[in-house]
Structure formats: C-alpha cells, structure tokens
Design a protein around this motif. Structure first.
Motif, PDB file in Angstrom:
ATOM      1  N   GLU A 146       0.877  -1.147   0.113  1.00 30.90           N
ATOM      2  CA  GLU A 146      -0.011   0.154  -0.233  1.00 30.90           C
ATOM      3  C   GLU A 146       0.983   1.364  -0.035  1.00 30.90           C
ATOM      4  N   HIS A 147       1.963   1.150   0.824  1.00 33.17           N
ATOM      5  CA  HIS A 147       2.817   2.487   0.824  1.00 33.17           C
ATOM      6  C   HIS A 147       3.726   2.544  -0.531  1.00 33.17           C
ATOM      7  N   LEU A 148       4.139   1.392  -1.080  1.00 31.44           N
ATOM      8  CA  LEU A 148       4.577   1.637  -2.243  1.00 31.44           C
ATOM      9  C   LEU A 148       3.941   2.120  -3.395  1.00 31.44           C
ATOM     10  N   SER A 149       2.155   1.684  -3.429  1.00 35.38           N
ATOM     11  CA  SER A 149       1.481   2.227  -4.393  1.00 35.38           C
ATOM     12  C   SER A 149       0.999   3.627  -4.244  1.00 35.38           C
ATOM     13  N   GLU A 150       1.040   4.065  -2.942  1.00 36.06           N
ATOM     14  CA  GLU A 150       0.640   5.323  -2.585  1.00 36.06           C
ATOM     15  C   GLU A 150       1.743   6.507  -3.037  1.00 36.06           C
ATOM     16  N   HIS A 151       3.099   5.954  -2.929  1.00 37.58           N
ATOM     17  CA  HIS A 151       4.025   6.873  -3.342  1.00 37.58           C
ATOM     18  C   HIS A 151       4.778   6.608  -4.504  1.00 37.58           C
ATOM     19  N   ARG A 152       3.941   6.119  -5.418  1.00 34.30           N
ATOM     20  CA  ARG A 152       4.533   5.947  -6.735  1.00 34.30           C
ATOM     21  C   ARG A 152       4.654   7.190  -7.488  1.00 34.30           C
ATOM     22  N   THR A 153       5.706   7.364  -8.630  1.00 36.56           N
ATOM     23  CA  THR A 153       5.886   8.506  -9.491  1.00 36.56           C
ATOM     24  C   THR A 153       5.749   7.733 -10.858  1.00 36.56           C
ATOM     25  N   VAL A 154       5.480   8.833 -11.720  1.00 40.00           N
ATOM     26  CA  VAL A 154       5.404   8.223 -13.141  1.00 40.00           C
ATOM     27  C   VAL A 154       6.440   7.711 -13.569  1.00 40.00           C
ATOM     28  N   GLY A 155       7.745   8.613 -13.238  1.00 41.62           N
ATOM     29  CA  GLY A 155       8.965   8.154 -13.750  1.00 41.62           C
ATOM     30  C   GLY A 155       9.623   6.747 -13.359  1.00 41.62           C
ATOM     31  N   THR A 156       9.229   6.886 -12.039  1.00 38.31           N
ATOM     32  CA  THR A 156       9.968   5.612 -11.157  1.00 38.31           C
ATOM     33  C   THR A 156       9.106   4.194 -11.710  1.00 38.31           C
ATOM     34  N   THR A 157       7.876   4.571 -12.017  1.00 38.71           N
ATOM     35  CA  THR A 157       6.826   3.497 -12.458  1.00 38.71           C
ATOM     36  C   THR A 157       7.196   2.936 -13.711  1.00 38.71           C
ATOM     37  N   HIS A 158       7.705   3.720 -14.809  1.00 39.15           N
ATOM     38  CA  HIS A 158       8.244   3.553 -15.996  1.00 39.15           C
ATOM     39  C   HIS A 158       9.535   2.790 -15.993  1.00 39.15           C
ATOM     40  N   PHE A 159      10.401   3.211 -15.167  1.00 33.52           N
ATOM     41  CA  PHE A 159      11.758   2.458 -14.877  1.00 33.52           C
ATOM     42  C   PHE A 159      11.558   1.152 -14.249  1.00 33.52           C
ATOM     43  N   MET A 160      10.900   0.862 -13.416  1.00 32.82           N
ATOM     44  CA  MET A 160      10.378  -0.405 -12.762  1.00 32.82           C
ATOM     45  C   MET A 160       9.825  -1.123 -13.818  1.00 32.82           C
ATOM     46  N   GLN A 161       8.784  -0.728 -14.523  1.00 26.03           N
ATOM     47  CA  GLN A 161       8.235  -1.649 -15.607  1.00 26.03           C
ATOM     48  C   GLN A 161       9.423  -2.018 -16.785  1.00 26.03           C
ATOM     49  N   GLY A 162      10.267  -0.944 -17.056  1.00 19.58           N
ATOM     50  CA  GLY A 162      11.312  -1.487 -17.811  1.00 19.58           C
ATOM     51  C   GLY A 162      12.106  -2.643 -17.356  1.00 19.58           C
ATOM     52  N   ILE A 163      12.654  -2.354 -16.219  1.00 17.15           N
ATOM     53  CA  ILE A 163      13.512  -3.457 -15.353  1.00 17.15           C
ATOM     54  C   ILE A 163      12.769  -4.671 -15.334  1.00 17.15           C
ATOM     55  N   SER A 164      11.270  -4.807 -15.197  1.00 11.48           N
ATOM     56  CA  SER A 164      10.733  -5.886 -15.194  1.00 11.48           C
ATOM     57  C   SER A 164      10.449  -6.716 -16.448  1.00 11.48           C
ATOM     58  N   ASN A 165      10.536  -5.868 -17.546  1.00  9.96           N
ATOM     59  CA  ASN A 165      10.337  -6.346 -19.082  1.00  9.96           C
ATOM     60  C   ASN A 165      11.551  -6.955 -19.550  1.00  9.96           C
ATOM     61  N   THR A 166      12.804  -6.660 -18.721  1.00 14.14           N
ATOM     62  CA  THR A 166      14.286  -7.226 -19.307  1.00 14.14           C
ATOM     63  C   THR A 166      14.218  -8.537 -18.924  1.00 14.14           C
ATOM     64  N   THR A 167      13.313  -9.162 -18.094  1.00 11.72           N
ATOM     65  CA  THR A 167      13.687 -10.211 -17.354  1.00 11.72           C
ATOM     66  C   THR A 167      13.960 -11.439 -18.451  1.00 11.72           C
ATOM     67  N   THR A 168      12.958 -11.583 -19.148  1.00 12.27           N
ATOM     68  CA  THR A 168      13.018 -12.576 -20.159  1.00 12.27           C
ATOM     69  C   THR A 168      14.125 -12.634 -21.243  1.00 12.27           C
ATOM     70  N   PRO A 169      14.103 -11.296 -21.885  1.00 10.68           N
ATOM     71  CA  PRO A 169      15.032 -11.075 -22.848  1.00 10.68           C
ATOM     72  C   PRO A 169      16.544 -11.229 -22.399  1.00 10.68           C
ATOM     73  N   LEU A 170      16.855 -10.730 -21.413  1.00  8.54           N
ATOM     74  CA  LEU A 170      18.291 -10.841 -20.707  1.00  8.54           C
ATOM     75  C   LEU A 170      18.537 -12.093 -20.481  1.00  8.54           C
ATOM     76  N   SER A 171      17.653 -12.945 -19.879  1.00  8.05           N
ATOM     77  CA  SER A 171      17.752 -14.330 -19.133  1.00  8.05           C
ATOM     78  C   SER A 171      18.139 -15.207 -20.299  1.00  8.05           C
ATOM     79  N   PHE A 172      17.463 -15.094 -21.345  1.00 11.07           N
ATOM     80  CA  PHE A 172      17.854 -15.990 -22.472  1.00 11.07           C
ATOM     81  C   PHE A 172      18.931 -15.453 -23.237  1.00 11.07           C
ATOM     82  N   ALA A 173      19.242 -14.044 -23.512  1.00  9.32           N
ATOM     83  CA  ALA A 173      20.213 -13.503 -24.074  1.00  9.32           C
ATOM     84  C   ALA A 173      21.417 -14.101 -23.495  1.00  9.32           C
ATOM     85  N   ALA A 174      21.596 -14.395 -22.363  1.00  9.85           N
ATOM     86  CA  ALA A 174      22.828 -14.606 -21.388  1.00  9.85           C
ATOM     87  C   ALA A 174      23.307 -16.113 -22.202  1.00  9.85           C
TER      88      ALA A 174
END
Length: 210
Positions: free
Chosen positions: A34-62
């Motif tokens: 709840e605390h994380l959800s309440e204090h999200r910012t647009v920029g950090t949310t985009h960054f975290m979504q980007g990091i999350s989206n790297t999981t499969t591509p980077l894992s199989f690229a290695a």
C-alpha cells in the motif's frame, strides 16, 4: 481410558498461533505494498516496468550469447556453461509455474483495493516468476564465472527485478523471496545434476568446468 485433552488444546493453540502469525505477516506485506502504491511516481513506475520487462530477454540472451561466443572462439567450456545457464532458467521457470498453481495465492490487488497494480497480471502470485528467472540467471552466471564483475551486476539486476514486482503492486514480498530461492536453488541443483551426469569415467579425460 486415557484422554489427551491437554495435548489437544495445545495443538489447537499452536494452530491458532501459526494462523495469527500468517495473518500478521500478510497484513504487514499489504501495508508495505500500500505504501509503495501510494508513493509511486510516473518516472519511477516507467523505470520499474522497464526493468521488469528485461527479465526474459536478458535471461535468454545470456546463454545464447555464451554459446555463440563459445562457437566462434571455439571454446567447449563456454558452450557447456551456456547450456548450464539455459537449463537453470528452464528448470526455475517450470518450478515456479508448478508452485504457482499448487499454492494458488491470489494477487495482492485482488485482496486489497488500496494496492493498485501498475503491470499486467496473469497466473497466481506465489512465487514470482520474474524473480525466479532473474535469480536463476544471476546465480548460474555467478557459479559459471565467479568473478566480482559478473556477480555484482548480475545480482544487482536480479534484486531490482524482484523489487520492481513489488513496486508495481503485482507481488507480495514473500512471493519475491520465494522466487529468489527457487531461481538460486535451481542453479545449484542443475550444477549438481550436471556433475553427476558428466562425471569423467576412470581413465578418460573430459574437460568440464563443474
């Protein structure tokens, strides 16, 4: 005739304590999200979504990158390490999927309206599949190449993936912890299995890294 009423009462008390601790832990996790959800910012949310989206591509690229490099060189040890990393990722992914449907834990936002998901949700919550894959990759690479310049960035990335799943409101902290254990455990398990499968026969030299 003997009765065991005291033992029966103790067992009920023990069960109650376990239930109370679970509920308390669940509440603490919900408050954290709840605390994380309440204090999200647009920029950090985009960054975290980007990091999350790297999981499969980077894992199989290695492992693919290691295999290509080992083929060009040529380097049979590097090729073995690429197969090991790929095996670990596959095992971790399979284990996470099986555990998800065995435990069948609901996603945080379905249990608490104050937790707003900022990412798509599909399968059950426990464990975190993204975290499992990320830690499988980080641990397999760290075991294959135990150098600080491999270990530090690998685990920094994996930990950030795990945090991103909580920040985006799609996983509880215990989901992420279980995912990390699943991924890292898969790496150690695959290494031991490979040691057993590819153990050099007596009188024969076999170049393996395990």
């Amino acid at each position: 005739m003997l009765t065991f009423k005291p033992m029966r009462k103790l067992s009920w008390l023990f069960a109650f304590c376990l239930s109370f601790n679970f509920i308390s832990a669940q509440t603490a996790e919900q408050r954290f999200l709840e605390h994380l959800s309440e204090h999200r910012t647009v920029g950090t949310t985009h960054f975290m979504q980007g990091i999350s989206n790297t999981t499969t591509p980077l894992s199989f690229a290695a492992p693919v990158g290691l295999f290509i490099a080992g083929t060009i060189n040529p380097d049979s040890i590097m090729q073995q390490k690429s197969f090991y990393s790929l095996e670990t990722i596959v095992v971790a992914s399979g284990a996470a999927i099986v555990l998800k449907y065995i435990v069948n834990r609901p996603r945080p936002s379905t249990q608490d309206s104050l937790i707003i998901p900022a990412s798509d949700m599909g399968s059950p919550s426990f464990p975190s599949g993204h975290t499992s894959i990320a830690f499988a990759t980080a641990t397999s690479l760290s075991l294959a190449y135990p150098k600080w310049y491999v270990i530090v960035p690998s685990y920094l990335w994996a930990c950030t993936v795990g945090f991103s799943r909580m920040y985006l409101g799609v996983h509880y902290p215990t989901d992420v912890l279980a995912g990390a254990i699943t991924g890292a455990g898969s790496a150690f398990l695959c290494r031991e299995v490979n040691k057993w499968l590819f153990k050099p026969k007596e009188g024969h030299k076999k170049f393996i890294w395990y």
